[in-house]
Scaffold this active site. Structure first.
Site, PDB file in Angstrom:
ATOM      1  N   GLU A 123       0.872  -1.284  -0.066  1.00 56.46           N
ATOM      2  CA  GLU A 123      -0.160  -0.045   0.014  1.00 56.46           C
ATOM      3  C   GLU A 123       0.844   1.238  -0.089  1.00 56.46           C
ATOM      4  OE1 GLU A 123      -3.975   1.965   2.186  1.00 56.46           O
ATOM      5  OE2 GLU A 123      -2.478   0.479   3.424  1.00 56.46           O
ATOM      6  N   HIS A 186      -5.948   5.710  -2.269  1.00 54.18           N
ATOM      7  CA  HIS A 186      -5.228   6.812  -2.268  1.00 54.18           C
ATOM      8  C   HIS A 186      -5.278   7.506  -3.283  1.00 54.18           C
ATOM      9  CE1 HIS A 186      -4.369   6.031   2.099  1.00 54.18           C
ATOM     10  NE2 HIS A 186      -4.344   4.729   1.742  1.00 54.18           N
ATOM     11  N   HIS A 207     -10.129   0.085   0.627  1.00 53.03           N
ATOM     12  CA  HIS A 207     -10.986   0.798   1.398  1.00 53.03           C
ATOM     13  C   HIS A 207     -11.722   1.677   0.917  1.00 53.03           C
ATOM     14  CE1 HIS A 207      -7.708   3.518   1.742  1.00 53.03           C
ATOM     15  NE2 HIS A 207      -6.857   2.912   2.551  1.00 53.03           N
ATOM     16  N   ASN A 210     -12.866   5.541   1.445  1.00 48.30           N
ATOM     17  CA  ASN A 210     -12.021   6.250   2.186  1.00 48.30           C
ATOM     18  C   ASN A 210     -10.961   6.448   1.222  1.00 48.30           C
ATOM     19  OD1 ASN A 210     -13.234   3.945   4.473  1.00 48.30           O
ATOM     20  ND2 ASN A 210     -13.238   6.283   5.224  1.00 48.30           N
ATOM     21  N   ALA A 211     -10.169   7.858   1.220  1.00 43.46           N
ATOM     22  CA  ALA A 211      -9.078   8.344   0.611  1.00 43.46           C
ATOM     23  C   ALA A 211      -9.090   8.067  -0.740  1.00 43.46           C
ATOM     24  CB  ALA A 211      -7.769   7.486   1.112  1.00 43.46           C
ATOM     25  N   ARG A 218     -22.642  14.842 -10.900  1.00 44.85           N
ATOM     26  CA  ARG A 218     -21.819  15.319 -12.035  1.00 44.85           C
ATOM     27  C   ARG A 218     -20.565  14.879 -12.361  1.00 44.85           C
ATOM     28  NH1 ARG A 218     -25.564  19.721 -11.214  1.00 44.85           N
ATOM     29  NH2 ARG A 218     -24.111  20.723  -9.862  1.00 44.85           N
ATOM     30  N   ASP A 262      -7.906  -3.139   7.711  1.00 49.64           N
ATOM     31  CA  ASP A 262      -6.862  -2.299   7.840  1.00 49.64           C
ATOM     32  C   ASP A 262      -6.550  -1.904   9.258  1.00 49.64           C
ATOM     33  OD1 ASP A 262      -5.357   0.043   6.977  1.00 49.64           O
ATOM     34  OD2 ASP A 262      -6.910   1.270   6.623  1.00 49.64           O
ATOM     35  N   GLY A 297      -6.288   3.950   9.870  1.00 46.58           N
ATOM     36  CA  GLY A 297      -6.191   2.458  10.092  1.00 46.58           C
ATOM     37  C   GLY A 297      -7.383   2.290  11.280  1.00 46.58           C
TER      38      GLY A 297
END
Length: 373
Positions: A123, A186, A207, A210-211, A218, A262, A297
């Site tokens: 990651e 991410h 995840h 998230n991120a 639109r 996580d 996490g």
């Protein structure tokens, strides 16, 4: 427990009440009759949990090396995880290489009383610097040559990257050709960039929600690409990272949505300060955060993930699939994630309240009150 267990067994064909037998680490047979487990108080026997996103546990962080891996793998086994991917953090190049070598060394002679480490979930550092979440600020684009060099150090099974970075569509194609799973995460990428990455061989999302760039009607963003096109995505069901309503929406859209923890070093530990890569995080009120309040996490364990999914309305069988069968299928594991003859004897035993009573990994009882005659 010996080499057999009696109870409500979740098989690929549904529930049966009977016995599951194993020998030499593999299931040799199941004997029973179809049953609705709600009609009795016998134990619930499920496939062992498979967690594809684990940073730490028991006070140990995967970036700390082989001794820490032993601690985290033993910790998660106590909560029903029978297999996991040791997950790295974004870090300087030399540190990433060192931890990959440590994971490879660990895998050569793992302890018998711990969850099986299947390999590495890389990651970062090949993520967007503008969407770090709790990742340290060492993010950058990657190249095919350096990914090949990293893969030579340890068995990398899964890579999280941001598809919008320069050269990453070529990198995704290369990793897919090598049989390495790619998840998008991410990322500040657009819907179109997410769809293009899936077309190039990416096959999941890290995840989910998230991120990553969010859903707007639109500008659908990376979340929109996942909801519209993904067959697989991981999600953290600690009920802090994602609202139950968003989980339900994802369940309607992504057929093989699966759970991950996580988890950090704080999993299985009391409130306090812990390491997450090079950073210090604080566990308090069931969550883990950086000093600025950013979620960093989780403290989630897979048995609690199961209970959380059931609590928001999922059947036990469906929740089990998302902790075992789907992550196994995502990695292409054919001997794990289901209870049937010939599969590895990885199983968990729970009571009617879904409290964990026993964990068996390749026929070895790791945790147990011997609830099965």
């Amino acid at each position: 427990m010996g080499n057999t267990c009696f109870g409500n067994i979740l098989t690929p064909d549904g529930w049966c009440l009977g016995e599951i037998h194993w020998r030499d680490g593999r299931i040799t047979g199941l004997v029973g009759e179809p049953v609705n487990p709600a009609t009795n108080d016998h134990p619930r026997i499920l496939p062992g949990f498979i967690d594809l996103h684990v940073h730490g546990g028991g006070g140990a962080d995967a970036m700390q090396g082989a001794e820490a891996l032993t601690t985290l793998a033993r910790t998660h086994a106590r909560f029903g995880t029978t297999s996991l991917l040791a997950t790295t953090m974004t870090a300087p190049d030399a540190e990433v290489r060192d931890v990959l070598q440590a994971i490879a060394t660990y895998m050569e002679a793992p302890p018998a009383d711990a969850a099986r480490v299947l390999g590495v979930h890389l990651e970062g550092p090949f993520i967007n610097p503008g969407k770090l979440g709790a990742q340290p600020a060492h993010a950058r684009a990657g190249t095919i040559a350096e990914l090949d060099a990293l893969c030579a150090l340890a068995p990398i099974r899964l890579v999280t990257l941001a598809p919008e970075l320069t050269g990453h569509h070529e990198l995704i194609r290369h990793l897919a050709q090598r049989g390495i799973r790619v998840q998008l995460g991410h990322t500040l990428g657009s819907y179109e960039e997410g769809v293009a990455a899936l077309g190039n061989g990416a096959c999941g999302f890290t995840h989910l929600f998230n991120a990553m760039s969010g859903l707007h009607h639109r500008e659908p963003g990376m979340v929109g690409a996942a909801l519209a096109h993904a067959d697989y995505a991981e999600l953290i069901p600690d009920l802090l990272h994602v609202h139950p309503g968003a989980i339900r929406a994802a369940l309607r859209c992504i057929p093989n949505l699966f759970a991950v923890t996580d988890s950090t070093a704080a999993a299985g530990m009391p409130d306090g300060e812990y390491r997450l890569g090079e950073q210090t995080v604080s566990k308090c009120l069931g969550g883990v955060r950086l000093a600025d309040g950013t979620l960093a996490g989780s403290t989630l364990t897979m048995d609690q993930a199961l209970r959380n999914l059931v609590a928001i309305g999922m059947t036990l069988a469906d929740a089990s699939d998302r902790l075992s069968r789907y992550p196994a299928a995502f990695l292409g594991l054919t001997e794990q994630g289901q209870l049937c003859a010939g599969a590895l004897a990885d199983l968990v035993v729970l009571d009617t309240q879904l409290n964990l009573k026993a964990v068996v990994i390749e026929g070895r009882e790791i945790l147990g009150e011997s609830p099965c005659p």
